[in-house]
Design a protein around this motif. Sequence first.
Motif, PDB file in Angstrom:
ATOM      1  N   GLY A 256      40.281  41.074  37.035  1.00 23.64           N
ATOM      2  CA  GLY A 256      41.333  40.500  37.864  1.00 23.64           C
ATOM      3  C   GLY A 256      42.639  40.434  37.098  1.00 23.64           C
TER       4      GLY A 256
ATOM      5  N   THR B 154      45.728  40.720  38.253  1.00 28.08           N
ATOM      6  CA  THR B 154      46.800  40.007  38.953  1.00 28.08           C
ATOM      7  C   THR B 154      46.183  39.035  39.947  1.00 28.08           C
ATOM      8  N   GLU B 155      46.976  38.101  40.422  1.00 26.06           N
ATOM      9  CA  GLU B 155      46.498  37.149  41.430  1.00 26.06           C
ATOM     10  C   GLU B 155      46.101  37.891  42.710  1.00 26.06           C
ATOM     11  N   ASP B 156      46.918  38.869  43.132  1.00 23.29           N
ATOM     12  CA  ASP B 156      46.569  39.666  44.313  1.00 23.29           C
ATOM     13  C   ASP B 156      45.260  40.409  44.094  1.00 23.29           C
TER      14      ASP B 156
ATOM     15  N   ARG C 241      42.761  39.542  42.125  1.00 24.82           N
ATOM     16  CA  ARG C 241      41.647  38.582  42.174  1.00 24.82           C
ATOM     17  C   ARG C 241      41.323  38.219  43.621  1.00 24.82           C
ATOM     18  N   ARG C 242      42.359  37.975  44.425  1.00 25.42           N
ATOM     19  CA  ARG C 242      42.122  37.640  45.837  1.00 25.42           C
ATOM     20  C   ARG C 242      41.434  38.794  46.571  1.00 25.42           C
ATOM     21  N   SER C 243      41.895  40.012  46.315  1.00 25.87           N
ATOM     22  CA  SER C 243      41.291  41.137  47.026  1.00 25.87           C
ATOM     23  C   SER C 243      39.838  41.329  46.580  1.00 25.87           C
TER      24      SER C 243
ATOM     25  N   GLU D 234      37.796  38.996  45.488  1.00 24.88           N
ATOM     26  CA  GLU D 234      37.020  37.910  46.091  1.00 24.88           C
ATOM     27  C   GLU D 234      36.765  38.186  47.565  1.00 24.88           C
TER      28      GLU D 234
ATOM     29  N   ASP E 259      38.779  38.068  32.251  1.00 20.37           N
ATOM     30  CA  ASP E 259      39.071  38.176  33.683  1.00 20.37           C
ATOM     31  C   ASP E 259      38.093  39.076  34.429  1.00 20.37           C
TER      32      ASP E 259
ATOM     33  N   TYR F 197      35.092  40.305  36.810  1.00 19.64           N
ATOM     34  CA  TYR F 197      34.414  39.954  38.045  1.00 19.64           C
ATOM     35  C   TYR F 197      33.247  40.918  38.224  1.00 19.64           C
TER      36      TYR F 197
END
Length: 192
Positions: free
Chosen positions: A154, A156-158, A160-162, A164, A177, A179
Amino acid sequence: MKTITNGNLVPGTIDLARVATKAGEFGFRRARFAELEQGVAVAESLMQSKLATSEAIAEMDRITGMTAWVTGDPVDGIFLSLPLTAAGEAAVRDGTYAPAAPDPVHLCKRGRGCSAFYIGVYAGANREARRRVMTAAAVMRVDLFSAYPCFARGATEDGRRSMESLGFKPFEGGLPDLYVHEPLDMFGRAAL
């Protein structure tokens, strides 16, 4: 597909033609070097950080036969997927894997002996490219690679969101970081 032989889980082979056909359904193609350079530039711009060099990624693609994928003309999206050997999966899980310059013994050679996947990056420069990237990632994960654990970082924040939204969970003990999306059962659920 992974199979069980004599009570042991045996890494499976990958049908590279089937992967290319499925990727093509979403507008992706294996990147020529100039396209790879464009795709890397798109991803680095969006991430505000450096990736592996285009030369290093081209070498990973040469070994695996399926690492560097792009979409658009000019290139507006990129997807880097690395099939891993059992040693590669172990290196990702214990943090010794080198994403920008993986040891060749960690990479599955042209569809053979795959144990897991590492997603180097997926990025789209615009809404349509992002839609193609996310759809391709989700469908290919379920349709082609559900039997394998899949790893990604992850950055970037985007990102990580994608991840998830695709069912990835944070993994402790590996790369920073990191996943993981563990293997799925025949209904697309995380296998127990």
